[in-house]
Structure formats: structure tokens, C-alpha cells
Design a protein around this motif. Structure first.
Motif: not given
Ligand code: DLL
Length: 433
Positions: A232-233, A302
Motif C-alpha cells: 500500500d502506497i 483521510d
Molecule cells: O492519489 C497520489 C498518489 C498516486 C498516491 C499514486 C499513491 C499512488 P491525489 O490525486 O491528490 O494524489 O489524491 C489524494 O487519494 O488524500 C487519499 O484520499 C487517496 N489516497 C491516496 N493513496 C491512498 C491509499 C494521489 N494508499 C487522495 N489508500 C488522498 C487510500 C489513498 N487512499
């Protein structure tokens, strides 16, 4: 293996000293360079010099997503535009996008932190990384790309889409590591089978999945189907992008947060008060080294908790539990709070159901209604109608019993629910317009 032994295994006392030094410098800088922060600090009567210990962070104002929107596009940048080398923007579905800017040093730090993240997940410089996070304004693609290069791995910048072709490339390049959303990993698995490729039989070893909430049950499903380790990242564009935290392959138990660059708090989402260690609440992040758009006490929305116990992998950083959901994704159905991830867990405990589901919330008169649509697998689909109906009733009963809400359940034929190339859309709320 650990990418940066010194930083990742620092005694916590030393880490706190480093954090305080960086926090003080960051606070000085935002006060001097970002009018938004100067105004907020002045309104609260707080001066940069008041930050004498890490606890004093609670004197500082919060930053919200709306603040970035109000200053669209560049109003919260702390450096002149000519020092910004890259822009990204969030995929926000409502209102204006939130735009973030990076200096060259920010890009270098991000690459470094993502390289650490890859190694934490068990990747090595010898690996080939199939990067199926979207390239573009979304931070997933380029974030993972620079990190994999910094690690010294071979990157295939595949991006999202053209799923059957991806399956062929995954096989032909013999990738060791895949990066994408967890829901896309399952979609790719199915598309690969359709053209006669069983990912289980490929050399693929590790999946680095994030950008959307997922559950332990979903992890088990992916690990079993693809025969890989699924990690999980976590990250968000406002704070950096992917790489704020990641699970280690040794323990797969909480996401190691990169605390030398981010100061973390858990607060009560309603009162805004800091909560004691170990409690579940909203994650708030202060960036400690960011130059382009430093953020003070950014409210991520979150919900999670932090664990400070040492990990068997040797890292000393706080471990964040899997994100339960976003406070703004929490469904309130007839007064009962429900997170989509809780429903996902119940569905995946049931034989014959797949992780493809949709929650449809509506209102009839003054009553909220919840419909859960979930796909069944091929085997169950060919079963007798009365057995399917019995299963629907069973799931309905489980949801009522475990979550306390009444839902109607509709089983959907295999592939009946639309797939996404990026973040899965799991909720349709028809109550507000
Ligand atoms: O989603 C960045 C990212 C890209 C993370 C690739 C991991 C891998 P945003 O589009 O700004 O950035 O969305 C961020 O996505 O506040 C969470 O609500 C959700 N989120 C990101 N990672 C996780 C996770 C990217 N591992 C928003 N588990 C964050 C649950 C996640 N929710």
C-alpha cells in the motif's frame, strides 16, 4: 534493504530534533513569503518565533483544500514563478482543481523519497518497473517514474489505458514490479486472461498500489490472483504526490511515513483538536522541506491512526494504518456512518463475489436508501436464480448486522460494473441534486 539507512532508522529523539529545526525554518519562510499565511498567523496572533517545540505546531492555522482553490492557480506558491519547474493538479471532481508547483529541489526530494519507497516495498535497482499510474497532471505517473529511475531500476512508462496491450508489455518486458491503483490491477488481470496471459505465471513479484482506498480483503484477493506481494502506497498531490508513506515488504503492517520531510498529526475531524497517539482521526500534514508550495497543517480528510512501535524491518518511522476512508466519503445513511471500505470488507468475505462494486445512495421521501451493486464471478453467475436470491439476502443481512444499515443488494453479471483506468468510482450519491 533500506535506501537511506541514516534517515530511515534514526532514533526518534534525533528525528524529532530534525523535525523541529525544519519546522521552524519552514514557518519562518511561509510567514515571510506567502501572504495567505502571514494574514492567518496575524489573525491568530502567532509569530514564527512562538514555535519552540513540536507541540507548538498546534498554535498554527490549518490549511484546507479550499484555501488552494481560493488562491487558484499560483497564489499559495512561496517562490517566484521562474523557480517553479513543474506543475501538477489534483483530479478534483467538484470546483476548481488544486494546483501545486515544484522547484528543482522539490522534484529531487520527491524522487529520493519515491526511491526509498520502492526499496521499502522490496524493489531493487535490477528490477523492471511497469508504471501504469497515469502520466500527466496527476502525480502518480511522474512521481513513480522519477523514483524508479532514482532507484536505478528500468522503468516502462506505460501510463493508464490500452489494457490488453499493457498485459502484453507486462509479459514481454518481464516486469518485476507494477505500479497502479489496486482496482486497475484486478482489471488488468482480467484483461490479460482474455488474451491468454495469466499474470500469475509471469515473473512479476511486487505491486505498489495506492491513490484510492482499499482493504485487507482486496489485498488478499490481488495477492492470490496475481501471485505477488501487494504493498500500500499513500500520498496526495497537495503534499507531494505518491511516496508520503508506504508499507514495508517485511511486515506489510502499516505504512512507514517519511517523517523527516513531513510532520504528522491526528486530529478530531470535528473539533480540530489533536488526538492522543494511536487514536483514529484525520491525518494532518505539515511539509517540512517543500519549497514551491509549503503547507502548514494541511487537512487531508483521510482517516487513519499512527503507530510508533518499532518495526521488524528496522525503520523507526511512524506507521500509518490503512486509510479507512475520507471524512468526506463517509456516507451517512439514516444517521448511521458507513465507509465504503467497510462494505468492501463484507463483500469480499463472501465466496463468489468480486471486488467490483458500486454504492448508490438516494432518498425516498425523507428516508435515505442504499443500494449495493456487486459483481459475481462466472461460477456463481451460472448458479440457479433462487441461490442468487438467497445470497442477496445473506449479504443484506451481513451489512445490517455488522454496519447497522439496511441496504438493498443487487448481484450484477460478471463485467457488469464499469472499470476505471485510474481511481475507481464507487459511490453515486443522488441525494444532492
Ligand atoms: O492519489 C497520489 C498518489 C498516486 C498516491 C499514486 C499513491 C499512488 P491525489 O490525486 O491528490 O494524489 O489524491 C489524494 O487519494 O488524500 C487519499 O484520499 C487517496 N489516497 C491516496 N493513496 C491512498 C491509499 C494521489 N494508499 C487522495 N489508500 C488522498 C487510500 C489513498 N487512499
Amino acid at each position: 534493504m533500506i535506501f537511506d539507512i541514516k534517515r530511515e532508522t534514526m532514533p526518534r529523539e534525533e528525528l524529532r530534533e530534525l523535525q523541529l529545526m525544519r519546522l521552524q525554518a519552514q514557518v519562518d519562510r511561509v510567514y515571510a513569503t506567502v501572504p495567505f499565511y502571514k494574514k492567518k498567523f496575524d489573525e491568530l496572533g502567532v509569530k514564527p518565533g512562538d514555535i519552540k517545540s513540536l507541540k507548538d505546531v498546534s498554535l498554527l492555522p490549518f490549511t484546507e483544500k479550499q484555501d488552494l482553490r481560493n488562491h487558484y492557480p499560483f497564489g499559495m506558491f512561496a517562490v517566484p514563478k521562474e523557480n517553479i519547474v513543474r506543475l501538477h493538479a489534483s483530479s478534483g471532481t467538484t470546483g476548481k482543481a488544486t494546483v501545486v508547483g515544484y522547484t528543482q529541489r522539490d522534484i529531487d526530494t520527491w524522487a529520493e523519497l519515491m526511491a526509498r519507497a520502492f526499496m521499502t516495498a522490496g524493489a531493487t535497482p535490477k528490477d523492471t518497473v511497469h508504471n501504469a499510474y497515469g502520466y500527466g497532471l496527476f502525480t502518480g505517473g511522474l512521481g513513480a517514474h522519477y523514483g524508479a529511475e532514482r532507484l536505478g531500476a528500468t522503468v516502462a512508462p506505460v501510463s493508464g489505458g490500452a489494457t490488453k496491450r499493457q498485459a502484453m508489455l507486462l509479459r514481454d518486458f518481464a516486469a518485476d514490479v507494477i505500479c497502479c491503483t489496486p482496482s486497475y490491477a484486478l482489471h488488468l488481470y482480467e484483461a490479460a486472461l482474455e488474451i491468454g496471459i495469466d499474470i500469475k505465471e509471469l515473473p512479476l513479484r511486487i505491486g505498489i498500489f495506492g491513490a484510492e482506498p482499499w482493504t485487507e480483503e482486496m489485498r488478499r484477493e490481488i495477492e492470490k490472483k496475481l501471485d505477488i506481494k501487494a504493498l500500500d502506497i499513500y500520498g496526495l498531490s497537495e503534499v507531494m504526490g505518491p511516496g508520503v508513506g508506504i508499507e514495508c515488504i517485511e511486515a506489510q503492517s502499516g505504512l512507514h511515513m517519511q517523517e523527516d520531510h513531513f510532520l504528522l498529526e491526528i486530529i478530531d475531524p470535528l473539533s480540530g483538536e489533536p488526538l492522543p497517539a494511536g487514536s483514529v482521526g484525520e491525518l494532518v500534514i505539515t511539509t517540512l522541506t517543500k519549497e514551491g508550495i509549503p503547507l502548514i497543517r494541511y487537512r487531508t480528510r483521510d482517516l487513519t491512526s499512527l503507530n510508533l512501535q518499532p518495526c521488524i524491518c528496522g525503520r523507526t518511522t511512524a506507521r500509518m494504518s490503512r486509510i479507512m476512508g475520507r471524512s468526506d466519503d463517509m456516507l451517512i445513511i439514516r444517521g448511521v456512518n458507513v465507509f465504503p471500505s467497510q462494505i468492501e470488507s463484507i463483500l469480499l468475505e463472501t465466496q463468489g463475489l468480486t471486488p467490483h462494486y458500486l454504492l448508490i445512495v438516494d432518498r425516498q421521501g425523507s428516508l435515505d436508501t442504499l443500494e449495493v451493486q456487486v459483481e459475481v464471478d462466472e461460477k456463481l453467475f451460472s448458479d440457479e436464480i433462487k441461490n442468487l436470491q438467497r445470497l442477496e439476502r445473506q449479504i443484506q443481512k451481513n451489512i445490517k448486522e455488522f454496519l447497522g444499515v439496511s441496504a438493498s443488494v443487487k448481484l450484477v453479471e460478471p463485467k457488469g460494473i464499469a472499470r476505471s483506468e485510474g481511481k475507481a468510482k464507487r459511490i453515486i450519491d443522488k441525494r444532492n441534486g
